[in-house]
Design a protein around this motif. Structure first.
Motif, PDB file in Angstrom:
ATOM      1  N   TYR A 150      16.227  -2.621  11.508  1.00  0.00           N
ATOM      2  CA  TYR A 150      17.315  -1.806  12.038  1.00  0.00           C
ATOM      3  C   TYR A 150      18.640  -2.358  11.536  1.00  0.00           C
ATOM      4  O   TYR A 150      18.839  -3.578  11.483  1.00  0.00           O
ATOM      5  N   ILE A 151      19.552  -1.466  11.163  1.00  0.00           N
ATOM      6  CA  ILE A 151      20.899  -1.873  10.766  1.00  0.00           C
ATOM      7  C   ILE A 151      21.862  -1.480  11.874  1.00  0.00           C
ATOM      8  O   ILE A 151      21.913  -0.316  12.281  1.00  0.00           O
ATOM      9  N   VAL A 153      24.433   2.725   1.898  1.00  0.00           N
ATOM     10  CA  VAL A 153      24.128   2.130   0.592  1.00  0.00           C
ATOM     11  C   VAL A 153      23.116   1.001   0.748  1.00  0.00           C
ATOM     12  O   VAL A 153      22.168   0.885  -0.042  1.00  0.00           O
ATOM     13  N   LEU A 154      23.275   0.174   1.787  1.00  0.00           N
ATOM     14  CA  LEU A 154      22.311  -0.897   2.029  1.00  0.00           C
ATOM     15  C   LEU A 154      20.932  -0.319   2.327  1.00  0.00           C
ATOM     16  O   LEU A 154      19.913  -0.825   1.831  1.00  0.00           O
ATOM     17  N   ALA A 155      20.898   0.739   3.131  1.00  0.00           N
ATOM     18  CA  ALA A 155      19.619   1.383   3.453  1.00  0.00           C
ATOM     19  C   ALA A 155      18.958   1.954   2.203  1.00  0.00           C
ATOM     20  O   ALA A 155      17.733   1.863   2.031  1.00  0.00           O
ATOM     21  N   LEU A 189      12.724   1.410   8.083  1.00  0.00           N
ATOM     22  CA  LEU A 189      14.115   0.977   8.212  1.00  0.00           C
ATOM     23  C   LEU A 189      14.940   2.096   8.834  1.00  0.00           C
ATOM     24  O   LEU A 189      15.056   3.185   8.284  1.00  0.00           O
ATOM     25  N   ASP A 190      15.505   1.811   9.991  1.00  0.00           N
ATOM     26  CA  ASP A 190      16.365   2.735  10.728  1.00  0.00           C
ATOM     27  C   ASP A 190      17.793   2.217  10.635  1.00  0.00           C
ATOM     28  O   ASP A 190      18.083   1.095  11.049  1.00  0.00           O
ATOM     29  N   VAL A 198      16.704  -7.067  13.070  1.00  0.00           N
ATOM     30  CA  VAL A 198      17.962  -6.328  12.970  1.00  0.00           C
ATOM     31  C   VAL A 198      18.904  -6.994  11.974  1.00  0.00           C
ATOM     32  O   VAL A 198      19.040  -8.226  11.957  1.00  0.00           O
ATOM     33  N   ILE A 199      19.544  -6.175  11.150  1.00  0.00           N
ATOM     34  CA  ILE A 199      20.587  -6.638  10.240  1.00  0.00           C
ATOM     35  C   ILE A 199      21.934  -6.203  10.806  1.00  0.00           C
ATOM     36  O   ILE A 199      22.165  -5.008  11.033  1.00  0.00           O
ATOM     37  N   HIS A 200      22.803  -7.161  11.084  1.00  0.00           N
ATOM     38  CA  HIS A 200      24.174  -6.844  11.512  1.00  0.00           C
ATOM     39  C   HIS A 200      25.036  -6.796  10.260  1.00  0.00           C
ATOM     40  O   HIS A 200      25.344  -7.820   9.650  1.00  0.00           O
TER      41      HIS A 200
END
Length: 293
Positions: free
Chosen positions: A12-13, A23-25, A133-134, A155-157
């Protein structure tokens, strides 16, 4: 939905808007084990279809498969209007945490959890990938997934220089609604301080990534993310997956760059020459301390 069904690893971002999450996703979606689906909190709002009416046949077919799996998982056609209201109740950044506290023992909250499980497992079945990936970014959603989904959630912050966020937020006549400088800065501080608090609460489940680090050295940061997500890089990084850019894949929603076809991973630093000096100063004084947390 039966809890006995296999659950995918879920990534999750979270963070504020205009920070490069789309863009990261898209970049993470180039990994063969990851199905990057964009902001799936809006799945019900778009009635199970990609936001863009001119989406490719491949993308439409994918989301049709997700819909069919969801119907099978839940035993009937979804009431999209009701599901949209239900998700807004718990995913909304303004009231989601309060509603979670007030309603955590209610039938509404149970219904929300069942929906999240059913949708994620439907995506898992349709994709055939190991990981979902959400990139919905909502903080209450991140909290609820970490608390209630399963142990595979990470989770990616994602955080960006507040001056770049402010410049992007000021843009008029684009898909995302423009914000004034004070509103943009207020949202930036609240959402990123909130993300930092969640990072402390869940410790090893959250990785902080700076947008600037990613776009300036995507291979290094990508490798760091893969290690955090317990994914094997293997030969993947050897053929330079970012050289020709990345495409939107099966993103259901996200920033307008998803419509650009192939997107090169380059730093968007137009704010350095175009953001008024008074706004730069304001963002530096109030936003940079949050950026450097």
């Amino acid at each position: 939905m039966s809890n006995s069904q296999e659950s995918p690893a879920l990534f999750y971002i979270m963070g504020g808007g205009r920070s490069g999450s789309t863009v990261l996703a898209m970049a993470l979606g180039t990994h063969p084990d990851i199905e990057s689906v964009g902001e799936i909190k809006s799945w019900a709002r778009h009635e199970g279809k990609p936001r863009d009416l001119n989406a490719s046949p491949i993308k439409k077919k994918f989301w049709n498969k997700v819909f069919d799996a969801y119907v099978e998982n839940t035993g009937g056609n979804p009431d999209f209007k009701s599901l949209e209201k239900l998700c807004d109740l718990f995913d909304d950044n303004k009231k989601g945490f309060l509603n979670t506290i007030k309603l955590r023992k209610s039938s509404k909250y149970k219904e929300y959890r069942v929906h999240c499980h059913a949708l994620l497992n439907s995506i898992y079945r349709a994709s055939g990938k190991k990981c979902i990936l959400d990139s919905s970014k909502s903080l209450p959603r991140a909290y609820n997934l970490l608390k209630n989904y399963h142990s595979g959630v990470k989770v990616i912050h994602l955080i960006r220089d507040p001056r770049g966020v402010m410049y992007s937020s000021l843009k008029q006549n684009v898909e995302q609604k423009a914000k004034g400088p004070l509103k943009s800065l207020f949202d930036y501080i609240v959402l990123n301080v909130g993300s930092s608090i969640l990072s402390l609460m869940f410790k090893k489940k959250v990785l902080k990534i700076r947008y600037e680090d990613f776009v300036l050295n995507p291979h290094k940061i990508f490798l760091e993310i893969l290690i955090f997500l317990d994914l094997e890089p293997g030969k993947f990084l050897l053929h330079d997956p970012f050289k020709c850019g990345v495409d939107a894949g099966n993103l259901i929603d996200g920033n307008r760059v998803r419509k650009d076809g192939v997107v090169k991973i380059v730093e968007d630093n137009k704010w350095k020459s175009s953001l008024p000096l008074r706004y730069k100063f304001l963002a530096m004084m109030l936003g940079l301390p949050v950026y450097n947390l």
